[in-house]
Design a protein around this motif. Structure first.
Motif, PDB file in Angstrom:
ATOM      1  N   ARG A 110      53.540  52.639  32.726  1.00  0.00           N
ATOM      2  CA  ARG A 110      53.278  53.004  33.955  1.00  0.00           C
ATOM      3  C   ARG A 110      54.654  54.216  34.128  1.00  0.00           C
ATOM      4  N   THR A 111      54.173  55.231  34.773  1.00  0.00           N
ATOM      5  CA  THR A 111      55.326  56.112  34.988  1.00  0.00           C
ATOM      6  C   THR A 111      55.926  55.944  36.226  1.00  0.00           C
ATOM      7  N   TYR A 112      57.171  56.108  36.396  1.00  0.00           N
ATOM      8  CA  TYR A 112      57.961  55.823  37.621  1.00  0.00           C
ATOM      9  C   TYR A 112      58.569  57.034  37.994  1.00  0.00           C
ATOM     10  N   ALA A 113      58.936  57.348  39.032  1.00  0.00           N
ATOM     11  CA  ALA A 113      59.612  58.808  39.521  1.00  0.00           C
ATOM     12  C   ALA A 113      60.740  58.270  40.490  1.00  0.00           C
ATOM     13  N   ALA A 114      62.077  58.838  40.412  1.00  0.00           N
ATOM     14  CA  ALA A 114      62.817  58.574  41.429  1.00  0.00           C
ATOM     15  C   ALA A 114      63.494  59.919  41.699  1.00  0.00           C
ATOM     16  N   THR A 115      63.435  60.049  42.991  1.00  0.00           N
ATOM     17  CA  THR A 115      64.034  61.254  43.745  1.00  0.00           C
ATOM     18  C   THR A 115      65.006  61.170  44.867  1.00  0.00           C
ATOM     19  N   VAL A 116      66.125  61.861  44.760  1.00  0.00           N
ATOM     20  CA  VAL A 116      67.259  61.597  45.371  1.00  0.00           C
ATOM     21  C   VAL A 116      67.924  63.199  45.796  1.00  0.00           C
ATOM     22  N   ARG A 117      68.442  62.993  47.019  1.00  0.00           N
ATOM     23  CA  ARG A 117      69.308  64.184  47.430  1.00  0.00           C
ATOM     24  C   ARG A 117      70.536  63.983  47.201  1.00  0.00           C
ATOM     25  N   GLY A 189      68.030  60.066  51.132  1.00  0.00           N
ATOM     26  CA  GLY A 189      66.494  60.317  50.636  1.00  0.00           C
ATOM     27  C   GLY A 189      66.199  59.748  49.414  1.00  0.00           C
ATOM     28  N   LEU A 190      66.684  58.671  49.018  1.00  0.00           N
ATOM     29  CA  LEU A 190      66.341  57.908  47.466  1.00  0.00           C
ATOM     30  C   LEU A 190      64.715  57.432  47.959  1.00  0.00           C
ATOM     31  N   GLU A 191      64.015  57.713  46.820  1.00  0.00           N
ATOM     32  CA  GLU A 191      62.662  57.199  46.935  1.00  0.00           C
ATOM     33  C   GLU A 191      62.153  56.936  45.453  1.00  0.00           C
TER      34      GLU A 191
END
Length: 196
Positions: A110-117, A189-191
């Motif tokens: 499974r692919t996961y993505a972490a986005t953070v400012r 904004g961590l997701e």
């Protein structure tokens, strides 16, 4: 000409980060970044089925832990627009930053993505953002993205990781790599999302 010079510097710094990531992080002071602090967040929850992939709510900032002796600061209240959730100040020349265990659990393939400012206290601050697996108190597979922060506003950074160890927890790590000038980095904004 200045744009070409900045692009060349960014490429060289990113190459240095990638090489240092491949060599390892033997100088990190916290061997177990996924261990919950005494008053930390609840243990990771069970993942959703692969058909649904909504973002995970941002974990409590109290879960951020120091890496390499950095000084971590937590936000006193929930972040509002443009406010940091947490931040760290790197004071030495070793890898320094912070890591946060998320409620996500890996599914093989499974692919996961972490986005953070991120926002830095000084221009041209090099940072790496890693999405890594934690199992049995040990670091597992990880993917890393490097960025050069301008120092004058928030900049989004995303890193993508394919799950390698079923059931392993996922953590997000933000680091100023060894050899970089000391700076303060704020995080908001961590997701972390799962992708089919």
């Amino acid at each position: 000409m200045a744009e070409w010079l900045l692009a060349a510097v960014a490429i060289v710094l990113t190459t240095v980060v990638v090489v240092s990531q491949m060599i390892g992080h033997g100088d990190r002071s916290d061997p177990d970044p996924g261990a919950a602090p005494p008053a930390g967040p609840a243990p990771p929850a069970t993942r959703r089925p692969p058909t649904a992939a909504p973002p995970v709510a941002t974990p409590a900032p109290a879960g951020w832990r120091a890496v390499g002796g950095a000084r971590v600061e937590q936000a006193a209240a929930g972040p509002g627009p443009g406010q940091a959730q947490a931040g760290f100040t790197a004071t030495g020349r070793a890898d320094q930053g912070m890591v946060l265990a998320t409620p996500r659990r890996c599914v093989l393939g499974r692919t996961y993505a972490a986005t953070v400012r991120l926002r830095a206290s000084r221009p041209a601050t090099l940072v790496t953002v890693s999405l890594l697996e934690l199992a049995g108190g040990r670091r597992g597979a990880a993917d890393t993205a490097g960025a050069v922060l301008a120092g004058n506003g928030w900049q989004a950074v995303e890193v993508v990781h394919e799950g390698q160890r079923p059931g392993a927890g996922l953590a997000v790590e933000v680091v100023i790599p060894r050899g970089s000038p000391p700076a303060t980095v704020q995080v908001a904004g961590l997701e972390v999302t799962g992708r089919p």
